[in-house]
Design a protein around this motif. Structure first.
Motif, short mmCIF file in Angstrom:
data_model
loop_
_atom_site.label_atom_id
_atom_site.label_comp_id
_atom_site.label_asym_id
_atom_site.label_seq_id
_atom_site.Cartn_x
_atom_site.Cartn_y
_atom_site.Cartn_z
N GLU A 1 45.45 21.11 3.99
CA GLU A 1 46.28 20.58 2.86
C GLU A 1 46.15 21.55 1.68
O GLU A 1 47.32 21.76 0.89
N ARG A 2 45.18 21.93 1.21
CA ARG A 2 44.96 22.97 0.17
C ARG A 2 46.02 24.08 0.51
O ARG A 2 46.27 24.38 -0.34
N MET A 3 45.79 24.53 1.64
CA MET A 3 46.80 25.74 1.85
C MET A 3 48.33 25.22 1.59
O MET A 3 49.06 26.07 1.09
N ALA A 4 48.64 24.32 2.43
CA ALA A 4 49.76 23.83 2.31
C ALA A 4 50.30 23.69 0.78
O ALA A 4 51.63 23.57 0.40
N ASP A 5 49.40 23.14 -0.05
CA ASP A 5 49.99 22.86 -1.29
C ASP A 5 49.85 24.19 -2.30
O ASP A 5 50.11 23.90 -3.51
N ASP A 6 49.56 25.27 -1.69
CA ASP A 6 49.30 26.50 -2.65
C ASP A 6 50.80 26.98 -3.11
O ASP A 6 51.69 27.56 -2.14
N PRO A 7 50.92 26.90 -4.27
CA PRO A 7 52.17 27.33 -4.60
C PRO A 7 52.81 28.76 -4.38
O PRO A 7 53.87 28.99 -4.03
N LYS A 8 51.75 29.85 -4.26
CA LYS A 8 52.02 30.95 -4.06
C LYS A 8 52.50 31.00 -2.56
O LYS A 8 53.54 31.73 -2.06
N ILE A 9 51.73 30.46 -1.66
CA ILE A 9 52.25 30.39 -0.18
C ILE A 9 53.37 29.71 -0.02
O ILE A 9 54.18 30.26 0.74
N ARG A 10 53.66 28.74 -0.63
CA ARG A 10 54.94 28.06 -0.24
C ARG A 10 56.17 28.88 -0.59
O ARG A 10 57.00 28.96 0.07
N GLN B 1 49.80 35.53 9.49
CA GLN B 1 49.01 36.96 8.93
C GLN B 1 49.07 36.71 7.41
O GLN B 1 48.00 37.03 6.76
N TYR B 2 50.25 36.52 6.81
CA TYR B 2 50.28 36.54 5.42
C TYR B 2 49.11 35.37 5.09
O TYR B 2 48.42 35.66 3.80
N MET B 3 49.14 34.16 5.46
CA MET B 3 48.15 32.90 4.98
C MET B 3 46.80 33.46 5.10
O MET B 3 45.98 33.40 4.30
N SER B 4 46.71 34.16 6.22
CA SER B 4 45.19 34.63 6.60
C SER B 4 44.75 35.63 5.51
O SER B 4 43.67 35.49 4.99
N ARG B 5 45.65 36.63 4.99
CA ARG B 5 45.40 37.47 4.11
C ARG B 5 45.06 36.75 2.79
O ARG B 5 44.09 37.60 2.08
N GLN B 6 45.36 35.89 2.45
CA GLN B 6 45.17 34.92 1.13
C GLN B 6 43.99 34.26 1.35
O GLN B 6 43.36 33.99 0.13
N TYR B 7 43.52 33.77 2.56
CA TYR B 7 42.33 32.96 2.60
C TYR B 7 41.23 33.47 3.20
O TYR B 7 40.11 33.04 3.09
N ILE B 8 41.38 34.48 4.15
CA ILE B 8 40.09 34.84 5.09
C ILE B 8 39.85 36.23 4.39
O ILE B 8 40.57 37.09 4.69
N LYS B 9 38.67 36.37 3.56
CA LYS B 9 38.36 37.49 2.77
C LYS B 9 37.13 38.33 3.66
O LYS B 9 37.12 39.36 3.53
N HIS B 10 36.55 37.59 4.41
CA HIS B 10 35.56 38.03 5.19
C HIS B 10 35.58 37.93 6.75
O HIS B 10 35.25 36.82 7.39
#
Length: 741
Positions: free
Chosen positions: A188-197, A266-275
């Motif tokens: 839900e936090r990802m879905a609510d992220d203004p940048k991602i949306r 891929q785009y969403m993963s780049r925003q959230y997966i750092k390691h």
């Protein structure tokens, strides 16, 4: 939770901030519309003072830099949007602040947003939601586990960590349940992220494809071309959007948007997966896929569909508005006694004779069409009416039995040897709506609906504007998909068009109906009725000043409307012109300079003297701006001018043309009845209007049919093909003989 004092301080807006906001809005409008900021400011001030757009466009040209009505309406529209946007920003800031979650950074992001969608995206994480999987997981105390996962530890045991949150009393019975709850919180936090949306929305718009399928491929319908159809989102033309929407609404079509989900993952993963070496990398990858499929994709598809619909509706309304304006401004047929015919089969053709002013002289009914076929009796009644009232033009409505009636009228003209008598078929769209209205009942209480319709048909030839304003614009029949668009927005746009047309032409204060008067700048329905009542009680208006005595017509309304009112034979000759009374002093001074009296208006001597003047040279001497003086001089040279009379007259006929008479290559004269996205419908005198497809409008590339033709235009066309069975005629405006050379 922030206390009341903190809330007040956080969301309080100072006068300086309000001024800065006003300035920002003005600069944004000036930048968007590429207009001088100073002129935009002045224009907005004029609007805020209660001045109408027709008044500003006509009588405040120096202040606006001669902006036309379209530009003024664009300013008004953007002003309303941006002011609403600012109000919404303040509301969102207040709502977030009440939760104690308003940071300086978040406030700055909200304040610099330039679209409502951006503000809503920023507010989304703080909006009170109905119960969701994430909110339930938070109630169960699983937020700390979600935070631990987001830290992306490189060592440890994910399930062991999740096991720490097993709490049967909170319905968390296993480590798997705890982990799933934490994953729901992160999704839900990802879905609510203004940048991602914002990124996903842009990607789907640019890369997505609209796909339509039939719910029942065997079912016959008008939507068959969409039974297995796809087109890129960004290329879908407005008329197809509205057609697809209608097909879906009627449960014939299933509609979806297809897009490459892997690229979004891929785009969403780049925003959230750092390691990527983290022990939770695979878990986060699964969360990304779930967040997109379950939460983001349906919402974004809905938003994209809404955006497509909004753009398509705006386009359809724009087309309808342009067609309506051209129809309203058709040239009046003056000085003719007209016989209006409302055709029918069983109930007979209702006839109404009106004189040159539209006054009803006679009413009758005939039965020349099946099933009665009383042709001889009908011919006798027509003959009596034509002879008695010296009828010069017969106007036939294009409804049921219109072509059989046309054949009868053409035969009557030929057999009677009436050389001067002609006929024309007009659209009767809306005539029945008007005839059954309270307005028509008030105007003709003793007549039935069809008889009123015949009068309306006759009058709309004599003065299209005066008659058509009595009808709801949506019913006039020059639109496309008008029933599929937002009705409130359509109504606003069409009302603005009618208002513009009425004020462009001006109204005769002594003959105008309440319907016509209600569209004059500043005048509403109540004041319009009061004007007519005053006229009935006190006799004809002899000067414009008398308007000030009309109940509820105050100083501001008088200023707005008086320049658009005309008195053709009043005490002051200037009252028949578009010159505003506020400029009468300028005219008096001008006439003194010319050594003439006001009664010289309309005389050649005045026209000769005015022709030799340089407006820019004499304007300072008269204490008036150049644009205003040019308008004054134009009005003095052509007093009583009706701008519609400069357009070509309609095509009158004396003989009928059958569909079977048409052959490919035949040259015809026709009248444009309707312009839509894919072409124009032309009345060529046969039962159904012929279609000129957009590809046949010109030898050059045509972006939109309106670039070439307008409703009411008289055009030369050539027959391409005829389908007698379906009653369809394909036409071209490309001269085939010129192409042969």
């Amino acid at each position: 939770m922030a206390n009341v004092e903190e809330q007040t301080v956080a969301v309080e807006v100072t006068e300086e901030q309000k001024a800065a906001t006003r300035e920002r809005i003005l600069k944004q409008i000036a930048s968007e519309l590429q207009l001088p900021p100073g002129k935009v400011r002045t224009t907005v001030e004029l609007m805020d003072e209660g001045n109408t757009i027709p008044f500003i466009a006509r009588y405040r040209k120096e202040m606006t830099g001669e902006m036309d009505e379209n530009t003024l309406r664009n300013i008004e529209e953007r002003l309303q949007y941006l002011r609403s946007l600012e109000d919404r920003k303040l509301e969102v800031i207040r709502l977030i602040d009440e939760q104690g979650k308003l940071t300086p950074e978040l406030r700055a992001d909200i304040e610099k947003s330039v679209k409502l969608q951006e503000v809503e995206d920023l507010y989304r994480p703080y909006r009170q939601k109905r119960k969701t999987r994430a909110s339930i997981a938070k109630e169960r105390g699983l937020e700390p586990l979600a935070e631990w996962i987001l830290q992306q530890p490189k060592q440890g045991d994910l399930m062991a960590e999740a096991g720490k949150y097993i709490q049967p009393d909170k319905e968390v019975h296993t480590a798997e349940e705890a982990l799933q709850g934490a994953m729901d919180i992160i999704a839900e936090r990802m879905a609510d992220d203004p940048k991602i949306r914002a990124w996903v929305r842009k990607f789907v718009w640019e890369e997505g494809t609209v796909i339509t399928k039939a719910k029942d491929p065997e079912q016959e319908s008008v939507y068959e071309m969409y039974y297995d159809y796809q087109e890129p989102v960004r290329k879908l033309p407005p008329h197809r959007v509205l057609a697809i929407n209608r097909g879906e609404r009627e449960e014939v079509l299933k509609v979806s948007i297809d897009v490459a989900a892997e690229k979004i993952h891929q785009y969403m993963s780049r925003q959230y997966i750092k390691h990527w070496g983290s022990i939770v990398a695979d878990t986060l990858t699964a969360i990304v896929e779930d967040a997109y499929k379950r939460l983001i994709a349906p919402a974004v598809e809905r938003e994209i569909r809404n955006q497509l619909t909004e753009m398509a509706e705006e386009h359809a309304i724009q087309i309808f508005a342009e067609n309506l304006r051209n129809l309203l401004l058709q040239p009046p047929v003056k000085g003719k006694v007209v016989l209006g015919v409302d055709p029918a089969y069983r109930t007979g053709c209702k006839l109404a004779v009106v004189d040159e002013t539209g006054k009803v002289l006679d009413i009758a009914v005939t039965y020349p069409t099946p099933p009665h076929n009383k042709v001889a009796e009908a011919r006798s009644i027509f003959q009596q009416l034509v002879d008695k009232h010296k009828v010069e033009l017969i106007v036939i409505g294009n409804g049921t039995a219109s072509r059989e009636t046309e054949q009868f009228v053409a035969d009557f003209i030929q057999s009677a040897g009436k050389g001067q008598l002609q006929y024309i078929i007009v659209s009767e769209a809306g005539a029945s709506v008007y005839s059954a209205s309270k307005l028509a009942q008030t105007e003709f209480p003793e007549l039935d609906v069809a008889e009123r319709s015949a009068i309306s048909i006759a009058r709309r030839m004599q003065d299209p504007l005066a008659e058509l304003v009595k009808i709801d614009p949506k019913s006039i029949g020059v639109g496309q998909y008008q029933h599929d668009v937002t009705q409130k927005r359509l109504e606003e746009s069409l009302s603005a068009v009618v208002e513009s047309a009425v004020n462009h032409v001006g109204v005769d204060l002594n003959t105008a109906s309440p319907s016509l008067l209600s569209y004059v700048a500043g005048v509403n329905g109540t004041i319009a009725k009061n004007i007519v009542k005053f006229r009935e009680e006190n006799g004809k208006f002899t000067n414009r000043k008398q308007l000030q005595k009309v109940p509820r017509l105050g100083a501001k309304t008088y200023e707005q409307c008086v320049g658009f009112m005309r008195i053709s034979d009043g005490e002051n000759p200037l009252d028949q012109t578009p010159i505003h009374p506020e400029s009468y002093g300028v005219v008096d001074q001008l006439f003194r300079e010319l050594g003439l009296e006001l009664n010289a208006l309309g005389q050649q001597e005045l026209k000769d003297k005015l022709a030799g003047l340089d407006p820019d040279q004499i304007a300072p001497k008269l204490g008036v701006g150049g644009p205003t003086l040019r308008d004054i001089l134009d009005s003095l040279q052509r007093p009583g001018r009706d701008p519609r009379e400069e357009l070509p007259p309609p095509i009158f006929r004396t003989d009928v043309l059958q569909l079977e008479d048409l052959v490919p290559g035949m040259e015809l004269q026709g009248t444009v009845r309707n312009v839509i996205d894919f072409g124009a419908f032309i009345d060529i005198g046969v039962k159904n209007d012929g279609l000129v497809h957009i590809s046949q409008l010109s030898d050059r590339y045509v972006k939109h049919p309106m670039d070439v033709v307008s409703v009411g235009d008289t055009v030369t066309v050539w027959v391409l093909s005829v389908d007698v069975k379906k009653g369809r005629v394909s036409l071209t405006m490309k001269n085939p003989h010129r192409q042969d050379k």
